[in-house]
Motif scaffolding. Structure first.
Motif, PDB file in Angstrom:
ATOM      1  N   PHE A   1     -18.976  41.803  -6.962  1.00 40.68           N
ATOM      2  CA  PHE A   1     -17.835  41.262  -7.682  1.00 40.68           C
ATOM      3  C   PHE A   1     -18.074  39.806  -8.045  1.00 40.68           C
ATOM      4  O   PHE A   1     -18.795  39.075  -7.350  1.00 40.68           O
ATOM      5  N   GLU A   2     -17.445  39.403  -9.133  1.00 39.91           N
ATOM      6  CA  GLU A   2     -17.552  38.021  -9.590  1.00 39.91           C
ATOM      7  C   GLU A   2     -17.135  37.060  -8.475  1.00 39.91           C
ATOM      8  O   GLU A   2     -16.223  37.334  -7.703  1.00 39.91           O
ATOM      9  N   GLU A   3     -17.858  35.956  -8.385  1.00 43.82           N
ATOM     10  CA  GLU A   3     -17.670  34.875  -7.414  1.00 43.82           C
ATOM     11  C   GLU A   3     -18.150  35.225  -6.009  1.00 43.82           C
ATOM     12  O   GLU A   3     -18.077  34.387  -5.106  1.00 43.82           O
ATOM     13  N   ALA A   4     -18.662  36.419  -5.806  1.00 41.84           N
ATOM     14  CA  ALA A   4     -19.240  36.778  -4.514  1.00 41.84           C
ATOM     15  C   ALA A   4     -20.680  36.276  -4.438  1.00 41.84           C
ATOM     16  O   ALA A   4     -21.316  36.057  -5.472  1.00 41.84           O
ATOM     17  N   PRO A   5     -21.211  36.102  -3.219  1.00 41.64           N
ATOM     18  CA  PRO A   5     -22.631  35.749  -3.088  1.00 41.64           C
ATOM     19  C   PRO A   5     -23.508  36.980  -3.271  1.00 41.64           C
ATOM     20  O   PRO A   5     -23.065  38.111  -3.101  1.00 41.64           O
ATOM     21  N   VAL A   6     -24.773  36.723  -3.625  1.00 39.39           N
ATOM     22  CA  VAL A   6     -25.699  37.835  -3.817  1.00 39.39           C
ATOM     23  C   VAL A   6     -27.091  37.442  -3.332  1.00 39.39           C
ATOM     24  O   VAL A   6     -27.473  36.264  -3.381  1.00 39.39           O
ATOM     25  N   GLU A   7     -27.823  38.417  -2.820  1.00 38.10           N
ATOM     26  CA  GLU A   7     -29.232  38.232  -2.466  1.00 38.10           C
ATOM     27  C   GLU A   7     -30.017  39.409  -3.019  1.00 38.10           C
ATOM     28  O   GLU A   7     -29.688  40.566  -2.753  1.00 38.10           O
ATOM     29  N   LEU A   8     -31.041  39.107  -3.786  1.00 39.49           N
ATOM     30  CA  LEU A   8     -31.959  40.124  -4.302  1.00 39.49           C
ATOM     31  C   LEU A   8     -33.261  39.970  -3.544  1.00 39.49           C
ATOM     32  O   LEU A   8     -33.871  38.903  -3.559  1.00 39.49           O
TER      33      LEU A   8
ATOM     34  N   GLY B   1     -28.082  27.853 -10.886  1.00 42.09           N
ATOM     35  CA  GLY B   1     -27.517  28.068  -9.561  1.00 42.09           C
ATOM     36  C   GLY B   1     -28.243  29.058  -8.670  1.00 42.09           C
ATOM     37  O   GLY B   1     -27.850  29.239  -7.512  1.00 42.09           O
ATOM     38  N   PHE B   2     -29.286  29.708  -9.156  1.00 46.50           N
ATOM     39  CA  PHE B   2     -30.064  30.597  -8.299  1.00 46.50           C
ATOM     40  C   PHE B   2     -31.048  29.774  -7.468  1.00 46.50           C
ATOM     41  O   PHE B   2     -31.485  28.704  -7.893  1.00 46.50           O
ATOM     42  N   GLU B   3     -31.404  30.296  -6.314  1.00 46.48           N
ATOM     43  CA  GLU B   3     -32.451  29.693  -5.507  1.00 46.48           C
ATOM     44  C   GLU B   3     -33.252  30.799  -4.825  1.00 46.48           C
ATOM     45  O   GLU B   3     -32.762  31.921  -4.646  1.00 46.48           O
ATOM     46  N   ALA B   4     -34.481  30.467  -4.492  1.00 44.88           N
ATOM     47  CA  ALA B   4     -35.330  31.431  -3.781  1.00 44.88           C
ATOM     48  C   ALA B   4     -36.126  30.672  -2.734  1.00 44.88           C
ATOM     49  O   ALA B   4     -36.502  29.514  -2.949  1.00 44.88           O
ATOM     50  N   GLU B   5     -36.368  31.324  -1.628  1.00 38.61           N
ATOM     51  CA  GLU B   5     -37.114  30.691  -0.550  1.00 38.61           C
ATOM     52  C   GLU B   5     -38.369  31.484  -0.242  1.00 38.61           C
ATOM     53  O   GLU B   5     -38.321  32.692   0.011  1.00 38.61           O
ATOM     54  N   PHE B   6     -39.480  30.790  -0.288  1.00 40.81           N
ATOM     55  CA  PHE B   6     -40.764  31.394   0.035  1.00 40.81           C
ATOM     56  C   PHE B   6     -40.913  31.411   1.553  1.00 40.81           C
ATOM     57  O   PHE B   6     -40.863  30.369   2.200  1.00 40.81           O
ATOM     58  N   ASN B   7     -41.109  32.592   2.117  1.00 38.33           N
ATOM     59  CA  ASN B   7     -41.319  32.742   3.546  1.00 38.33           C
ATOM     60  C   ASN B   7     -42.671  33.400   3.751  1.00 38.33           C
ATOM     61  O   ASN B   7     -42.821  34.617   3.590  1.00 38.33           O
ATOM     62  N   LYS B   8     -43.669  32.567   4.102  1.00 39.15           N
ATOM     63  CA  LYS B   8     -45.032  33.083   4.175  1.00 39.15           C
ATOM     64  C   LYS B   8     -45.206  34.071   5.325  1.00 39.15           C
ATOM     65  O   LYS B   8     -45.893  35.083   5.191  1.00 39.15           O
TER      66      LYS B   8
ATOM     67  N   GLN C   1     -43.067  36.121   6.587  1.00 40.39           N
ATOM     68  CA  GLN C   1     -42.451  37.407   6.280  1.00 40.39           C
ATOM     69  C   GLN C   1     -42.855  37.923   4.912  1.00 40.39           C
ATOM     70  O   GLN C   1     -42.354  38.968   4.486  1.00 40.39           O
ATOM     71  N   THR C   2     -43.725  37.218   4.248  1.00 38.95           N
ATOM     72  CA  THR C   2     -44.187  37.558   2.891  1.00 38.95           C
ATOM     73  C   THR C   2     -43.011  37.957   2.003  1.00 38.95           C
ATOM     74  O   THR C   2     -42.996  39.037   1.392  1.00 38.95           O
ATOM     75  N   SER C   3     -42.040  37.064   1.956  1.00 38.32           N
ATOM     76  CA  SER C   3     -40.849  37.358   1.164  1.00 38.32           C
ATOM     77  C   SER C   3     -40.531  36.193   0.224  1.00 38.32           C
ATOM     78  O   SER C   3     -40.955  35.051   0.439  1.00 38.32           O
ATOM     79  N   PHE C   4     -39.771  36.503  -0.804  1.00 36.72           N
ATOM     80  CA  PHE C   4     -39.336  35.496  -1.793  1.00 36.72           C
ATOM     81  C   PHE C   4     -37.992  35.974  -2.333  1.00 36.72           C
ATOM     82  O   PHE C   4     -37.836  36.296  -3.492  1.00 36.72           O
ATOM     83  N   HIS C   5     -36.996  35.983  -1.476  1.00 32.80           N
ATOM     84  CA  HIS C   5     -35.673  36.510  -1.837  1.00 32.80           C
ATOM     85  C   HIS C   5     -34.926  35.549  -2.748  1.00 32.80           C
ATOM     86  O   HIS C   5     -34.990  34.325  -2.576  1.00 32.80           O
ATOM     87  N   LEU C   6     -34.183  36.100  -3.668  1.00 33.57           N
ATOM     88  CA  LEU C   6     -33.402  35.329  -4.646  1.00 33.57           C
ATOM     89  C   LEU C   6     -31.935  35.354  -4.236  1.00 33.57           C
ATOM     90  O   LEU C   6     -31.401  36.426  -3.922  1.00 33.57           O
ATOM     91  N   ARG C   7     -31.296  34.196  -4.264  1.00 34.19           N
ATOM     92  CA  ARG C   7     -29.892  34.114  -3.822  1.00 34.19           C
ATOM     93  C   ARG C   7     -29.073  33.277  -4.792  1.00 34.19           C
ATOM     94  O   ARG C   7     -29.599  32.391  -5.479  1.00 34.19           O
ATOM     95  N   LYS C   8     -27.780  33.605  -4.818  1.00 33.88           N
ATOM     96  CA  LYS C   8     -26.821  32.761  -5.534  1.00 33.88           C
ATOM     97  C   LYS C   8     -25.516  32.828  -4.761  1.00 33.88           C
ATOM     98  O   LYS C   8     -25.046  33.914  -4.427  1.00 33.88           O
TER      99      LYS C   8
ATOM    100  N   GLU D   1     -31.292  42.311 -15.357  1.00 41.37           N
ATOM    101  CA  GLU D   1     -32.302  42.863 -14.465  1.00 41.37           C
ATOM    102  C   GLU D   1     -33.228  41.732 -14.038  1.00 41.37           C
ATOM    103  O   GLU D   1     -33.635  40.902 -14.864  1.00 41.37           O
ATOM    104  N   TYR D   2     -33.545  41.701 -12.753  1.00 39.58           N
ATOM    105  CA  TYR D   2     -34.335  40.614 -12.182  1.00 39.58           C
ATOM    106  C   TYR D   2     -35.645  41.175 -11.651  1.00 39.58           C
ATOM    107  O   TYR D   2     -35.667  42.178 -10.928  1.00 39.58           O
ATOM    108  N   PHE D   3     -36.734  40.497 -12.014  1.00 39.24           N
ATOM    109  CA  PHE D   3     -38.066  40.938 -11.620  1.00 39.24           C
ATOM    110  C   PHE D   3     -38.740  39.854 -10.790  1.00 39.24           C
ATOM    111  O   PHE D   3     -38.815  38.695 -11.202  1.00 39.24           O
ATOM    112  N   CYS D   4     -39.283  40.264  -9.654  1.00 38.62           N
ATOM    113  CA  CYS D   4     -40.114  39.399  -8.829  1.00 38.62           C
ATOM    114  C   CYS D   4     -41.570  39.644  -9.224  1.00 38.62           C
ATOM    115  O   CYS D   4     -41.947  40.789  -9.540  1.00 38.62           O
ATOM    116  N   ALA D   5     -42.375  38.589  -9.236  1.00 36.73           N
ATOM    117  CA  ALA D   5     -43.774  38.744  -9.631  1.00 36.73           C
ATOM    118  C   ALA D   5     -44.650  37.793  -8.817  1.00 36.73           C
ATOM    119  O   ALA D   5     -44.212  36.717  -8.418  1.00 36.73           O
ATOM    120  N   VAL D   6     -45.910  38.215  -8.595  1.00 38.00           N
ATOM    121  CA  VAL D   6     -46.870  37.363  -7.890  1.00 38.00           C
ATOM    122  C   VAL D   6     -48.165  37.327  -8.671  1.00 38.00           C
ATOM    123  O   VAL D   6     -48.471  38.236  -9.451  1.00 38.00           O
TER     124      VAL D   6
END
Lengths: 113, 117
Positions: free
Chosen positions: B14-21, B62-69, B71-78, B88-93
């Motif tokens: 829902f609008e104004e809610a937080p999200v993590e991809l 307003g999006f941010e992502a944190e590199f966690n070596k 845990q080999t992760s790069f989650h996107l949050r807002k 649609e959101y795409f992660c790439a390396v």
């Protein structure tokens, strides 16, 4: 701003036709790419080129060829279109092949009937 | 070789809610990481990138992502999404060191974010 222009947004072709998808970039980038995008499969690399007249196969080159006669232009060719090539095709360019941002065109949605 | 896994194919919120991809990657070498966004009927646009330095990277919208070596992760949050974030959101390396075709971007399969009023 970098601009990558794909000549057609929508294209409808018949099975067996030869199809040309054109892509032009205006930032003097060395590298250009062609991807195919399908629902649930993400982006898959078809071919890329790191210099004029140079090309390398990506992950799914079968049924496709490419041409790069000028630095700014990269063409994808379907020699004999088939229904399983119905897809969204995305062109991209970058200054370097690795570790670099790729800039994408708006895409060409190809339907093969 | 590298691979990217986006754990959710669709995320309704829902609008104004937080999200993590979520995005996890696999690689035997060090990598650069990217998030791209694709709005309906458009090509992909770079949202943010991690090349080096601070592991927390931010975008202008307003999006941010944190590199966690570890845990080999790069989650996107807002923290608060808008209707206009529907896309649609795409992660790439891509590996840091050139290795022929291995120098290319490897994309995840995408996560469709749907923001409802």
């Amino acid at each position: 701003d970098v601009k990558v222009t794909q000549s057609s947004r929508y294209l409808v072709k018949r099975t067996g036709e030869k199809v040309f998808l054109e892509c032009v970039q205006d930032m003097d980038h060395e590298n250009m790419f062609w991807y195919r995008q399908d629902p649930g499969l993400g982006l898959r690399l078809i071919y890329f080129s790191y210099d004029v007249k140079m090309k390398e196969k990506g992950d799914i080159p079968e049924g496709y060829s490419v041409s790069r006669e000028k630095k700014e232009r990269f063409s994808l060719i379907l020699e004999s279109a088939s229904t399983n090539q119905t897809s969204m095709y995305l062109c991209a360019s970058s200054l370097r092949v690795w570790g670099d941002i790729q800039y994408f065109g708006a895409g060409t949605r190809l339907s093969v009937l | 070789a590298q691979s990217v896994t986006q754990l959710d194919s669709q995320v309704p919120v829902f609008e104004e809610a937080p999200v993590e991809l979520r995005c996890n990657y696999s690689s035997s070498v060090s990598v650069y990481l990217f998030w791209y966004v694709q709005y309906p009927n458009q090509g992909l646009q770079l949202l943010l990138k991690y090349l080096s330095g601070s592991t927390l990277v931010e975008s202008i919208n307003g999006f941010e992502a944190e590199f966690n070596k570890s845990q080999t992760s790069f989650h996107l949050r807002k923290p608060s999404v808008h209707i206009s974030d529907t896309a649609e959101y795409f992660c790439a390396v891509t590996p840091m060191n050139y290795g022929g075709s291995q120098g290319n971007l490897i994309f995840g399969k995408g996560t469709k974010l749907s923001v409802k009023p």
